[in-house]
Each structure stands twice: as C-alpha cells, then as structure tokens.
Motif scaffolding. Structure first.
Motif, short mmCIF file in Angstrom:
data_model
loop_
_atom_site.label_atom_id
_atom_site.label_comp_id
_atom_site.label_asym_id
_atom_site.label_seq_id
_atom_site.Cartn_x
_atom_site.Cartn_y
_atom_site.Cartn_z
N LEU A 168 0.84 -1.20 0.00
CA LEU A 168 0.00 0.00 0.00
C LEU A 168 0.87 1.25 0.00
O LEU A 168 0.51 2.26 -0.60
CB LEU A 168 -0.91 0.04 1.24
N ILE A 169 2.00 1.18 0.71
CA ILE A 169 2.84 2.37 0.84
C ILE A 169 3.63 2.61 -0.44
O ILE A 169 3.50 3.66 -1.07
CB ILE A 169 3.81 2.23 2.03
N SER A 170 4.43 1.62 -0.83
CA SER A 170 5.32 1.86 -1.97
C SER A 170 4.54 2.18 -3.23
O SER A 170 5.00 2.91 -4.09
CB SER A 170 6.26 0.68 -2.18
N ARG B 114 1.35 3.44 -3.19
CA ARG B 114 0.32 4.47 -2.88
C ARG B 114 -1.07 3.97 -3.25
O ARG B 114 -1.82 4.64 -3.98
CB ARG B 114 0.56 5.75 -3.67
N ILE B 115 -1.38 2.79 -2.77
CA ILE B 115 -2.66 2.18 -3.12
C ILE B 115 -3.74 2.68 -2.16
O ILE B 115 -3.50 2.85 -0.98
CB ILE B 115 -2.54 0.64 -3.01
N THR B 116 -4.91 2.90 -2.72
CA THR B 116 -6.08 3.20 -1.90
C THR B 116 -6.96 1.95 -1.86
O THR B 116 -7.30 1.39 -2.90
CB THR B 116 -6.90 4.36 -2.47
N MET B 117 -7.29 1.55 -0.65
CA MET B 117 -8.11 0.36 -0.44
C MET B 117 -9.35 0.85 0.30
O MET B 117 -9.23 1.44 1.36
CB MET B 117 -7.28 -0.59 0.44
N GLY C 279 11.86 -4.67 -4.29
CA GLY C 279 10.76 -4.18 -5.11
C GLY C 279 10.15 -2.89 -4.62
O GLY C 279 8.94 -2.75 -4.61
N SER C 280 10.93 -1.96 -4.21
CA SER C 280 10.37 -0.73 -3.67
C SER C 280 10.70 0.44 -4.58
O SER C 280 11.06 0.28 -5.74
CB SER C 280 10.84 -0.51 -2.26
N TYR C 281 10.58 1.62 -4.04
CA TYR C 281 10.57 2.82 -4.86
C TYR C 281 11.92 3.50 -5.02
O TYR C 281 12.05 4.46 -5.74
CB TYR C 281 9.53 3.81 -4.31
N VAL D 261 -1.64 4.77 5.84
CA VAL D 261 -0.61 3.75 6.02
C VAL D 261 0.74 4.37 5.67
O VAL D 261 1.04 4.64 4.51
CB VAL D 261 -0.88 2.52 5.14
N CYS D 262 1.50 4.62 6.71
CA CYS D 262 2.72 5.40 6.55
C CYS D 262 3.95 4.53 6.69
O CYS D 262 4.94 4.71 6.02
CB CYS D 262 2.72 6.50 7.61
N GLY D 263 3.89 3.57 7.60
CA GLY D 263 5.05 2.72 7.83
C GLY D 263 4.60 1.39 8.37
O GLY D 263 3.53 1.28 8.95
N MET E 129 -8.39 3.03 3.43
CA MET E 129 -7.04 2.76 3.90
C MET E 129 -6.13 3.16 2.75
O MET E 129 -6.28 2.67 1.63
CB MET E 129 -6.95 1.24 4.15
N LYS E 130 -5.24 4.08 3.01
CA LYS E 130 -4.46 4.61 1.90
C LYS E 130 -2.99 4.66 2.25
O LYS E 130 -2.61 5.25 3.27
CB LYS E 130 -4.96 6.01 1.54
N GLY E 131 -2.19 4.02 1.43
CA GLY E 131 -0.75 4.15 1.57
C GLY E 131 -0.31 5.42 0.86
O GLY E 131 -0.92 5.84 -0.12
N PHE E 132 0.76 6.02 1.36
CA PHE E 132 1.21 7.26 0.70
C PHE E 132 2.70 7.44 0.88
O PHE E 132 3.32 6.85 1.77
CB PHE E 132 0.46 8.47 1.25
N LEU E 133 3.26 8.23 0.00
CA LEU E 133 4.65 8.66 0.12
C LEU E 133 4.65 10.18 0.10
O LEU E 133 3.97 10.79 -0.72
CB LEU E 133 5.48 8.14 -1.05
N SER F 135 6.67 12.05 -1.04
CA SER F 135 7.21 12.59 -2.29
C SER F 135 6.12 12.88 -3.33
O SER F 135 6.36 13.60 -4.29
CB SER F 135 8.24 11.62 -2.88
N ASP F 136 4.92 12.32 -3.12
CA ASP F 136 3.82 12.63 -4.05
C ASP F 136 3.17 13.98 -3.75
O ASP F 136 2.26 14.41 -4.47
CB ASP F 136 2.74 11.54 -3.97
#
Lengths: 344, 344
Positions: free
Chosen positions: A273-275, A277-280, B65-67, B252-254, B280-284, B286-287
């Motif tokens: 979800l983080i890497s 940036r997925i929204t669930m 497999g990350s950013y 979802v940050c870490g 539920m949202k992952g984010f970076l 940098s976006d």
C-alpha cells in the motif's frame, strides 16, 4: 376464513462456523386467509423470487458486529425478493403491484414496514427475477463500487474476483464498456468459460488451478493491476497487493473467504500500500442510494441494447433454498443465485 | 594536495532479516584535498547531521521491489543529511551554504547530482538538525499524511502509533492543533510520559504493557477511532481495524513491524473495511512535494510560536551510527534519531 398453507424456511439456531443445510428448516405453517388486517396499514405479498446473498450468512450469527441485526431463530429468513401484492391495508400498495425489497423466505409475507419494499415496473423489458441481481443490490453494488469507488479510467487494467458471481459479472462488463482490460478469477472451468465466451472478459482463470496466484497475476497483468475489485479477500487479495500498480485502487466489496472461515492465514502484503500508494476502500452500496435511479437507467439501457448480459442460477421452490444458500458460500452456484418460489 | 581523512559508514553486505550493527562497518578512508574537481559541476560538502530513517532498512536488501534502489555494498550508506558546502564547481552552490537532502554517511561527500541537496536558510530560528525531522522528510510525511490523506475534521478521534517517533510526534501535535482527540501508542513508559506531558497528546499507552490491544483501544476510544495514522502495521493495525468508526480513515505510513520481520501473523480484520466503509491509503510524502513550501511555513510558524515542539535523539559521531540505526528498528530511540557528525 379459510386456512392457507404457508411454507417457510426458518433459521433453527445461530450458526457457528460455516452454515449447513441443517441450520435451516423448511416447515409447513399456515395462516388464516390471504388478507392484510384492516387498520394494520400492512400489506400481504406472495413471494415470487428470493435472493441468496453472501452477506446473509453474517445475519445467521448471533454476534457479528455488523451493519444489520441478526436473524431471529424460529422465524423465516429475511432477504431480498420480488413479490406480488395480494391484499393491502396500505394506501401506497394495491393488489397486483409487483414489489421488490426485503421479504421473508416463505410463500406469503405480511409486510408491516412499507419502506422495506418498493413498487417496480414489470414492463422494463427485463425478467422479474433480475430485480434481485442485475437491477438489485448486487447490480447496484457493482455499479457504485466500480464507478464511484474504483474511479476507473479508459485503458486501465482491472482484476475481478468471484467474477461470475452476482456482482463480479457486472463489474467486468461495466469495465469492458468503460474501455478497460478485464481479467476475472473464478472457481471452475465452466465459470471461466462463461467469463471469456459469454461475459466478454479479456481473460479469465480458475484460481483452483493456480498453485501460485502471484505468478498467475503476473501472467495476466505483466504491467500490473490498476483496479482490483475484491469480492473474496484472502489469498487473492494478498496476491493482488503484490501486483498492483502505482496509484492502484482496491474496492473491498466482499470477503467470502473470511465469511466461510476457510482462510486463517491473514493478509501479509499490505506494505505494498505504501510503496505503490494504493487506496483500499471498503464500501456498502447503501451509502450510494442517491445514484440508484441513474444506475437503473444505465443498466436497463445497456441490457436492452444487448451490451450486457446477466447469468442467473435459478433453483425451484422453497425446499431448494437451504442447499442453494449453503452452495453459494462454497461457490457451487453459477451466476446470481435465485430461488423461484412461484411462477405466475 | 594534502590527504584528508574521511571516515565512512559502509554497508558490508546485503541484509537478510533484521539488520545488525555488523552489517555495517565504520572505516577510515581518505581523500586528496577538500576541493570539487574543476569541470565536474560537483560540489563538496562537510556533513553535519545525518538522519536515521526506517525506510533505509529496505535499501539494505538486495531485492525488495520498492521505490528507490538498494544501497551498494562497500559504499557509504546514503541518507538525508544537513551539510555545509566546502568547495563548489556548481554555480548554484557556494562555500558556506548550508544544504539539506541526500548525502553520504561520511565526513565529506562529493555531490554530483545537484538536485539531491537544496540550500536551506540557517536563520529560520530552528536548530539545523531539525531539517532532518521537523522540517524534513518526517515532518513533511506527518503534514501530508495527516492533512491530505486523513482528511481530518475538528472533534474527530485520532490514534497514532510509534507516536513519539520522528513522524508520530508531529502527527499528534498537528491533530491537537486541529481540534482532534489524540491518543498515541509507544513502546516505553518514558515515551508515554513524553507524549502526555511534553507533546500534548490527550492520552498515551505503552503497547508492550497491553496484552489485549483491542481492549486497550476500546478503553481509550469508547466511541471508536475516526483516524488511524499507522506507522507500524501488524498487531496494532489489526486491533485498530476492530475499533474504527464508520467512514474511518487509515493512513498507512510505515510498517516497521513488517520491516523488522517480527510479525508473521498477517492482518485478519480487514472485513471491517466493508462494514465500516473504511478508506485505507498508503502514501509517500514525495507525491505531495508541491505542498512543501506551505508545510515549511506552517511548521516554522507553529514552532516559533511555541505551539509545537520536536524531540530528537542525538548520537555523537559516525562511530555511533550503526548502533543508532539498528536501535531505531527496535525502538530504542526516543524521538527523531539523528547522528551528529560535526558541531561547528
């Protein structure tokens, strides 16, 4: 007043674990006459079609902390149905009206809360039973979930699980109409065949034939998945998380694999979800009811033009209802599971 | 040209499992002079402060497999730092400039990509090291995550995990400034004390003292959680899912608990996403870089007014860096983990 037989499917006891046919009982009860009592503001309906939906399983448990109360043991099971009004003390309904909404698993139901059913137009050009699927809660779930929750764009890639089910088959067809690339997963070769050859999915696969779901998804989505419409949770969700693209969206619609307690492994890949940036987002169609009229218009129009089709699994008679419901939870049904109570 | 010693912290080999101090090595290398080669367009900096951030652990693995790409074994570890320009062949930087951005874990770094550092104003009224925390990536993560991802409303209830960490301590303070009720979880009584008595959280608890996290959350959030700012994943996420309110949001940050491989249980309560319509949202961070100037303005203003504070865990010298980094992953640090390379 003549006594009339009224067959009923009742919940015998609250269910723990997976429901069995023996948790329900088909019993012959009776009622005196086919009238709605004067002054009751109630109306009496003859049930024609009843719907089997996975969410109903949760109402069979005593405690489940969900959004609707549990069923009452000894009482007929409640669910969506299509019925004909036979007698009415409610000015809003008259004998002969065809109605759709919440009714009982029985031949005749006395409806005291008139908001639980609404009149439907029997001349739309769609079979009456489709008001439980294509034009009912599952169809609207597909519509709200796909268009509102998934924010689809033309050319995006879409994975649908339980893809031949009541909701999934429409999500895939809506996605195709929207210009997306659509892959469905299902649990038998017959369903895969339907997805590819009748419902117009670009690809489909039988998840039971795939020892490595991650590898299967990489095969069908070499560039990754933009939208996952999740009807099952569990292993498929975990594999989808590994294959989502940046800014991907997951609409969480159902978790049958958790309903059925068949999957205790848990979800391990949420770090994606983080890497990425997925929204669930979990959703209930009931939060989007303001869109219902637009949905019916869209679905009827596309159906009448031949742009979408709808597959039903029709069982005959209330006696078949317990097996149909139990079969639904293990994926025995092919298409939307409906019980035909009476043909008119 | 005089030879100058240049101490470096290098990655010895790719890490499998949890990183250990021995996966890194502090070595004494040297460089000829303190100049940037003519014609190189590079500039030479003296590193003052280096940042330990959990994301760096992922760069220690060969395949993840990350950013961002993995570190290079044998080379100094890369991370955020504050440095002073010593010599420059880049017209955008001149000796004496204070810069912040990506640098090496060493005394001196030759910077060839000038976009990896930016000039900062040393007269903002905040300590220079705060450019790694309050005004750096962690602070901006808190800002973008809380204001943009969580869509907070006054009066809402907020749970923050790893609450005394580099990000969490600011999320909680932003939430308080926004009129929310804020509870933090942390891993020691010292941290709990800081959260309640120095950082202004309404409540805080030591998750290690709670055999039943679900019960703990029910105690602090009898009406449920509107916003969960998740820095850890794992058990806390699963317990939060059980306690979210309808229309709740999880940023979802870490997932430190997954970084550290300490939690193989998986997440079991995602079905709550549906019944409670949780997003539920992952984010970076940098976006959201277009918001960076607004963030700096906000953070500096609130800091200078005394409305927010920032807690750092400062280690002295590059020799202390491997232990500081390893300690960060097990929560030994109290506040933002920074390595002071040189005091000027």
């Amino acid at each position: 007043m003549a006594t009339v037989k009224n067959k009923q499917v009742v919940l015998k006891r609250y269910v723990e674990g997976t429901p069995k046919e023996t948790d329900m009982e088909v019993q012959q009860s009776s009622r005196s006459g086919l009238t709605a009592p004067k002054g009751s503001s109630a109306f009496l309906v003859k049930n024609l079609f009843l719907s089997c939906d996975p969410y109903m399983f949760r109402r069979m448990r005593q405690y489940y902390g969900s959004y609707i109360p549990p069923f009452v043991p000894g009482q007929p099971i409640e669910g969506f149905g299509v019925a004909r009004v036979i007698d009415s003390d409610d000015p809003a309904f008259k004998p002969g009206d065809i109605v759709s909404g919440t009714t009982g698993w029985e031949d005749y139901s006395l409806i005291r809360k008139h908001e639980q059913l609404r009149k439907i137009d029997p001349h739309l050009g769609v079979p009456l039973s489709y008001h439980l699927g294509l034009l009912g809660m599952p169809g609207f779930t597909a519509y709200a979930g796909f268009y509102e929750v998934c924010s689809p764009k033309k050319g995006e890639t879409v994975l649908v699980s339980a893809a031949s089910g009541a909701v999934g088959q429409l999500v895939g067809q809506f996605a195709k109409l929207h210009g997306c690339y659509v892959v469905g997963s299902a649990g038998s070769s017959q369903k895969v065949d339907l997805l590819k050859n009748k419902l117009g999915f670009d690809e489909a696969f039988n998840y039971k034939d795939e020892p490595d779901l991650d590898a299967a998804l990489k095969r069908y989505f070499p560039q990754g998945i933009d939208i996952y419409f999740d009807n099952v949770g569990g292993y498929m969700l975990d594999a989808a998380l590994l294959n989502m693209r940046v800014n991907g969206r997951i609409a969480v619609c159902g978790m049958v694999s958790q309903h059925a307690h068949s999957d205790h492994r848990g979800i391990h890949n949420l770090y994606n979800l983080i890497s990425k940036r997925i929204t669930m987002k979990g959703f209930l169609q009931s939060d989007y009811l303001h869109l219902f009229p637009r949905f019916v218009e869209h679905a009827v129009e596309q159906y009448c033009r031949g742009n979408i089709t709808y597959i039903e699994d029709l069982c005959e008679g209330l006696d078949s209802a317990p097996a149909a419901f139990v079969g639904l939870l293990s994926g025995k049904n092919v298409g939307k599971q409906v019980i035909c109570v009476a043909r008119e």
